[in-house]
Scaffold this motif. Structure first.
Motif, mmCIF file in Angstrom:
data_model
loop_
_atom_site.group_PDB
_atom_site.id
_atom_site.type_symbol
_atom_site.label_atom_id
_atom_site.label_comp_id
_atom_site.label_asym_id
_atom_site.label_seq_id
_atom_site.Cartn_x
_atom_site.Cartn_y
_atom_site.Cartn_z
ATOM 1 N N VAL A 41 2.259 14.592 -3.116
ATOM 2 C CA VAL A 41 2.891 13.653 -4.045
ATOM 3 C C VAL A 41 4.158 13.071 -3.421
ATOM 4 C CG1 VAL A 41 4.157 13.481 -6.237
ATOM 5 C CG2 VAL A 41 1.915 14.564 -6.174
ATOM 6 N N LEU A 42 4.941 13.899 -2.750
ATOM 7 C CA LEU A 42 6.142 13.384 -2.096
ATOM 8 C C LEU A 42 5.775 12.372 -1.016
ATOM 9 C CD1 LEU A 42 8.299 16.629 -1.865
ATOM 10 C CD2 LEU A 42 8.625 14.686 -3.420
ATOM 11 N N GLY A 43 4.702 12.636 -0.280
ATOM 12 C CA GLY A 43 4.220 11.685 0.720
ATOM 13 C C GLY A 43 3.803 10.368 0.081
ATOM 14 N N SER A 44 3.139 10.441 -1.077
ATOM 15 C CA SER A 44 2.748 9.231 -1.793
ATOM 16 C C SER A 44 3.967 8.442 -2.259
ATOM 17 C CB SER A 44 1.877 9.575 -3.003
ATOM 18 O OG SER A 44 0.638 10.070 -2.602
ATOM 19 N N LEU A 45 5.003 9.156 -2.689
ATOM 20 C CA LEU A 45 6.223 8.475 -3.130
ATOM 21 C C LEU A 45 6.925 7.785 -1.962
ATOM 22 C CD1 LEU A 45 7.537 11.104 -5.682
ATOM 23 C CD2 LEU A 45 6.806 8.756 -6.198
ATOM 24 N N VAL A 46 6.923 8.408 -0.799
ATOM 25 C CA VAL A 46 7.507 7.781 0.385
ATOM 26 C C VAL A 46 6.717 6.532 0.754
ATOM 27 C CG1 VAL A 46 7.884 8.073 2.879
ATOM 28 C CG2 VAL A 46 8.574 9.874 1.295
ATOM 29 N N GLN A 47 5.390 6.643 0.740
ATOM 30 C CA GLN A 47 4.544 5.499 1.057
ATOM 31 C C GLN A 47 4.769 4.365 0.048
ATOM 32 O OE1 GLN A 47 0.311 6.163 0.751
ATOM 33 N NE2 GLN A 47 -0.115 4.588 2.273
ATOM 34 N N ARG A 48 4.896 4.712 -1.209
ATOM 35 C CA ARG A 48 5.145 3.722 -2.250
ATOM 36 C C ARG A 48 6.468 3.012 -1.993
ATOM 37 N NH1 ARG A 48 8.136 3.418 -6.692
ATOM 38 N NH2 ARG A 48 7.336 2.176 -8.408
ATOM 39 N N ASN A 49 7.503 3.769 -1.642
ATOM 40 C CA ASN A 49 8.806 3.183 -1.354
ATOM 41 C C ASN A 49 8.721 2.212 -0.172
ATOM 42 O OD1 ASN A 49 11.655 2.946 -1.808
ATOM 43 N ND2 ASN A 49 11.952 4.149 0.063
ATOM 44 N N GLN A 50 7.960 2.583 0.841
ATOM 45 C CA GLN A 50 7.781 1.704 1.994
ATOM 46 C C GLN A 50 7.082 0.415 1.583
ATOM 47 O OE1 GLN A 50 5.680 4.455 4.494
ATOM 48 N NE2 GLN A 50 7.536 5.134 5.544
ATOM 49 N N ARG A 51 6.078 0.523 0.741
ATOM 50 C CA ARG A 51 5.372 -0.673 0.277
ATOM 51 C C ARG A 51 6.283 -1.565 -0.562
ATOM 52 N NH1 ARG A 51 -0.665 1.519 -1.355
ATOM 53 N NH2 ARG A 51 -1.309 1.987 0.776
ATOM 54 N N LEU A 52 7.137 -0.961 -1.372
ATOM 55 C CA LEU A 52 8.089 -1.751 -2.151
ATOM 56 C C LEU A 52 9.015 -2.547 -1.230
ATOM 57 C CD1 LEU A 52 9.132 0.640 -5.055
ATOM 58 C CD2 LEU A 52 8.086 -1.615 -5.291
ATOM 59 N N ARG A 53 9.470 -1.905 -0.171
ATOM 60 C CA ARG A 53 10.349 -2.598 0.784
ATOM 61 C C ARG A 53 9.623 -3.746 1.473
ATOM 62 N NH1 ARG A 53 14.447 1.753 3.359
ATOM 63 N NH2 ARG A 53 14.826 2.874 1.421
ATOM 64 N N VAL A 54 8.374 -3.507 1.852
ATOM 65 C CA VAL A 54 7.585 -4.569 2.488
ATOM 66 C C VAL A 54 7.405 -5.723 1.503
ATOM 67 C CG1 VAL A 54 5.291 -5.162 3.364
ATOM 68 C CG2 VAL A 54 6.422 -3.074 4.149
ATOM 69 N N LEU A 55 7.098 -5.406 0.258
ATOM 70 C CA LEU A 55 6.923 -6.443 -0.755
ATOM 71 C C LEU A 55 8.199 -7.264 -0.902
ATOM 72 C CD1 LEU A 55 5.177 -7.787 -2.932
ATOM 73 C CD2 LEU A 55 5.986 -6.044 -4.533
ATOM 74 N N ARG A 80 -0.349 3.848 -10.865
ATOM 75 C CA ARG A 80 -1.288 4.455 -11.828
ATOM 76 C C ARG A 80 -1.674 5.864 -11.391
ATOM 77 N NH1 ARG A 80 -2.853 -0.838 -12.477
ATOM 78 N NH2 ARG A 80 -4.308 -0.826 -10.743
ATOM 79 N N GLU A 81 -1.946 6.029 -10.103
ATOM 80 C CA GLU A 81 -2.310 7.351 -9.592
ATOM 81 C C GLU A 81 -1.162 8.339 -9.790
ATOM 82 O OE1 GLU A 81 -3.085 9.678 -5.430
ATOM 83 O OE2 GLU A 81 -3.473 7.527 -5.461
ATOM 84 N N LEU A 82 0.050 7.917 -9.462
ATOM 85 C CA LEU A 82 1.202 8.808 -9.620
ATOM 86 C C LEU A 82 1.462 9.130 -11.085
ATOM 87 C CD1 LEU A 82 3.509 7.281 -6.884
ATOM 88 C CD2 LEU A 82 2.655 9.638 -6.925
ATOM 89 N N LEU A 83 1.279 8.152 -11.956
ATOM 90 C CA LEU A 83 1.462 8.405 -13.393
ATOM 91 C C LEU A 83 0.439 9.400 -13.923
ATOM 92 C CD1 LEU A 83 2.308 4.809 -14.644
ATOM 93 C CD2 LEU A 83 3.765 6.837 -14.876
#
Length: 98
Positions: A41-55, A80-83
């Motif tokens: 889950v922490l890895g998914s949150l890091v990946q999500r943060n990276q995608r937000l920055r790219v966006l 949705r997956e994280l929720l």
């Protein structure tokens, strides 16, 4: 995040992440399965943060709407997956408190 991006971060997700942050600040008794789930889950949150920055960079560069839509869709799927995953993980972490 610019309104042009068309992506609104979920307050529910933000709230769950804050709960997670609070729990991992404690001395938890983690078994191997729970530790792996937390790491995932922490890895998914890091990946999500990276995608937000790219966006954000793409929005600032005024990239094509199709490019933005694809990344926005990936972020929404990840949210949705994280929720779905975070509430159960939080409950299991609460049970791991000493």
């Amino acid at each position: 995040m610019s309104r042009r991006a068309g992506y609104a971060e979920s307050w529910d997700l933000t709230y769950l992440v804050e709960q997670l942050r609070e729990l991992i600040g404690h001395d938890l008794r983690l078994d191997e399965v729970l530790a792996e789930e937390l790491e995932d889950v922490l890895g998914s949150l890091v990946q999500r943060n990276q995608r937000l920055r790219v966006l954000q960079r793409m929005v600032n560069a005024e990239r094509a709407p199709d490019d933005l839509a694809a990344l926005r869709g990936a972020l929404e799927d990840m949210d949705r997956e994280l929720l779905t995953r975070l509430p159960a993980l939080l409950e299991r972490l609460r049970l791991a408190l000493p």
